[in-house]
Design a protein around this motif. Structure first.
Motif, PDB file in Angstrom:
ATOM      1  N   SER A 179     -13.744   5.576   0.078  1.00 51.31           N
ATOM      2  CA  SER A 179     -12.380   5.479   0.585  1.00 51.31           C
ATOM      3  C   SER A 179     -12.404   5.605   2.101  1.00 51.31           C
ATOM      4  N   ARG A 208      -0.917  12.228  -2.346  1.00 50.11           N
ATOM      5  CA  ARG A 208      -1.423  12.853  -1.128  1.00 50.11           C
ATOM      6  C   ARG A 208      -2.826  13.384  -1.372  1.00 50.11           C
ATOM      7  N   ARG A 209      -3.674  13.169  -0.391  1.00 51.21           N
ATOM      8  CA  ARG A 209      -5.007  13.742  -0.489  1.00 51.21           C
ATOM      9  C   ARG A 209      -5.248  14.578   0.755  1.00 51.21           C
ATOM     10  N   ARG A 211      -4.941   2.513   2.432  1.00 53.63           N
ATOM     11  CA  ARG A 211      -4.872   2.778   0.989  1.00 53.63           C
ATOM     12  C   ARG A 211      -4.968   1.478   0.206  1.00 53.63           C
ATOM     13  N   GLY A 242       0.811  -1.209   0.000  1.00 54.52           N
ATOM     14  CA  GLY A 242       0.000   0.000   0.000  1.00 54.52           C
ATOM     15  C   GLY A 242       0.845   1.260   0.000  1.00 54.52           C
ATOM     16  N   ASP A 252      -8.468   0.432   0.293  1.00 53.94           N
ATOM     17  CA  ASP A 252      -9.292   1.226  -0.614  1.00 53.94           C
ATOM     18  C   ASP A 252      -9.343   0.551  -1.986  1.00 53.94           C
ATOM     19  N   PHE A 266       1.076   3.559  -2.884  1.00 55.51           N
ATOM     20  CA  PHE A 266      -0.024   4.444  -3.249  1.00 55.51           C
ATOM     21  C   PHE A 266      -0.090   5.695  -2.381  1.00 55.51           C
ATOM     22  N   LEU A 267       0.858   5.815  -1.466  1.00 50.53           N
ATOM     23  CA  LEU A 267       0.839   6.989  -0.596  1.00 50.53           C
ATOM     24  C   LEU A 267       1.485   8.201  -1.257  1.00 50.53           C
ATOM     25  N   TYR A 308      -4.497   8.547   5.548  1.00 48.14           N
ATOM     26  CA  TYR A 308      -3.167   8.524   4.961  1.00 48.14           C
ATOM     27  C   TYR A 308      -2.371   7.425   5.660  1.00 48.14           C
ATOM     28  N   ASP A 330      -7.225  13.467   3.965  1.00 48.49           N
ATOM     29  CA  ASP A 330      -6.857  12.232   4.657  1.00 48.49           C
ATOM     30  C   ASP A 330      -6.474  12.472   6.110  1.00 48.49           C
TER      31      ASP A 330
END
Lengths: 226, 226
Positions: free
Chosen positions: B12, A114-115, B21, A107, B24, A110-111, B16, A118
């Motif tokens: 989701s 950035r969102r 993730r 995972g 998700d 997929f970091l 973070y 979050d």
DNA sequence: CGGAATCCTCTTCGATACTG
DNA sequence: CAGTATCGAAGAGGATTCCG
């Protein structure tokens, strides 16, 4: 003629396969994240609510009941003082550590994305340290760290090429480090150098040497995306 | 007001965290089992339906679309002869091998409980061989096996202390073994000794020595519950 | 305040039917 | 063979209430 699902009959994939059986137990929404929380240490009900932003209290209660029935989690009543009920993993539940860490290792890829919305919790990144620990960089060391992130305290002991993690520790730490979750993430991801954060004050070294801090973040650095 | 199932932004956990993730992307119902199928090899749509008893065809189509969008799975059109579209894991999707195998290693603890209605597919147990492979028992060996289980063919090559798996192979097998899925499971779980199954005819040795068969099932035996 | 149970709405799943 | 379309049932999310 439709047979009504009455409460208690759990949905199953109905496959004689180890993966499917595992997912029968922990494959539902939120379940593995509850396990993630408990992998860091025992937690009270409200600690779990705090660590799982977005879960409904009803769903948390339901999942905990399911995990108890599956004997992956047990509740324990702490003796006074500080009477409280905590949830903790059973030995069977501890067996989920490797799968969860393995999932986290992947995972991490997929970091990079950035969102803004979050959530972040210090404990998640302590668990990431467990996942990304690089044995080769730990050889020969014997250091006990205390990490204080946004007021939460964690202990990391690196010794004989292994790392152990916990929230309490018998050993007096050789290094005590205080920071906030933002800096913690940036230092682990390699976007901020520990030296710079120490200089700017985002990272506070209460006990120990700067060099030990740099070593720490090298041992537990997130792998860089290719 | 009804909205077609495009409008929905994907749900989701909004955390973070590498584990969240990953979930998700692959945490929804059936998704990891689709990945399990593809870990054994590329599959056509109907192969997947066959290997995932109970999944609805709409849900399979939806999940495959999601996996494609996440770039974990890609579809490929095979050249003639034998024109067909297959789904296969991308390199990113291949990264899920370890988490899935780790989950299976744990899930094995729950297979002691047999349930009559449970489906069985040969491929699942070939994947279990990958999960339970015991390096120590493979040292020094160099053997190519062909397994024919209920008519499906798998190749296992043990060499230099590693095992590789596939459905096609360039190498001429040293051992060819034919059986049905029931016997296959019982031999892997240790409930039937390969020698006895060879004698009874449940296990047919077309090429190779009995001793190689016994070694095979020792290397890939399911761990016994404590 | 910790630890839930209830109610209500919305989304997702599952089964079947249908199509290029 | 490789999917869509449809629709009732089960599950998730949120707010509120309840209990010790």
């Amino acid at each position: 003629m439709k047979v009504k699902y009455h409460a208690g009959v759990k949905r199953s994939y109905g496959q004689y396969c180890a993966v499917a059986r595992a997912l029968d137990l922990v494959g539902e929404r939120w379940t593995l994240l509850i396990v993630r929380e408990l992998l860091v240490g025992p937690r009270r009900y409200t600690d779990l609510l705090e660590g799982l932003p977005g879960i409904g209290t009803n769903l948390l209660a339901l999942r905990l009941r399911e995990l108890e029935k599956a004997e992956l989690v047990q509740r324990r009543t702490l003796p006074p003082p500080g009477v409280a009920t905590v949830y903790e993993l059973t030995e069977l539940g501890e067996g989920l550590r490797e799968p969860v860490l393995a999932l986290g290792r992947r995972g991490g890829r997929f970091l990079a994305e950035r969102r803004d919305r979050d959530e972040r919790r210090p404990a998640w990144y302590v668990l990431s340290m467990e996942a990304t620990f690089d044995v080769a960089l730990a050889a020969g060391g014997d250091v006990a760290y205390e990490l204080r992130v946004d007021g939460e305290v964690f202990h990391v002991e690196v010794r004989d090429g292994t790392a152990s993690f916990g929230q309490s520790s018998r050993r007096v730490p050789d290094v005590i480090l205080a920071t906030d979750v933002d800096t913690f993430v940036l230092a682990l991801s390699g976007e901020v150098r520990p030296g710079a954060a120490l200089t700017s004050g985002d990272l506070e070294l209460l006990v120990g040497e700067r060099e030990q801090v740099e070593r720490l973040f090298r041992m537990f650095a997130w792998p860089r995306a290719a």
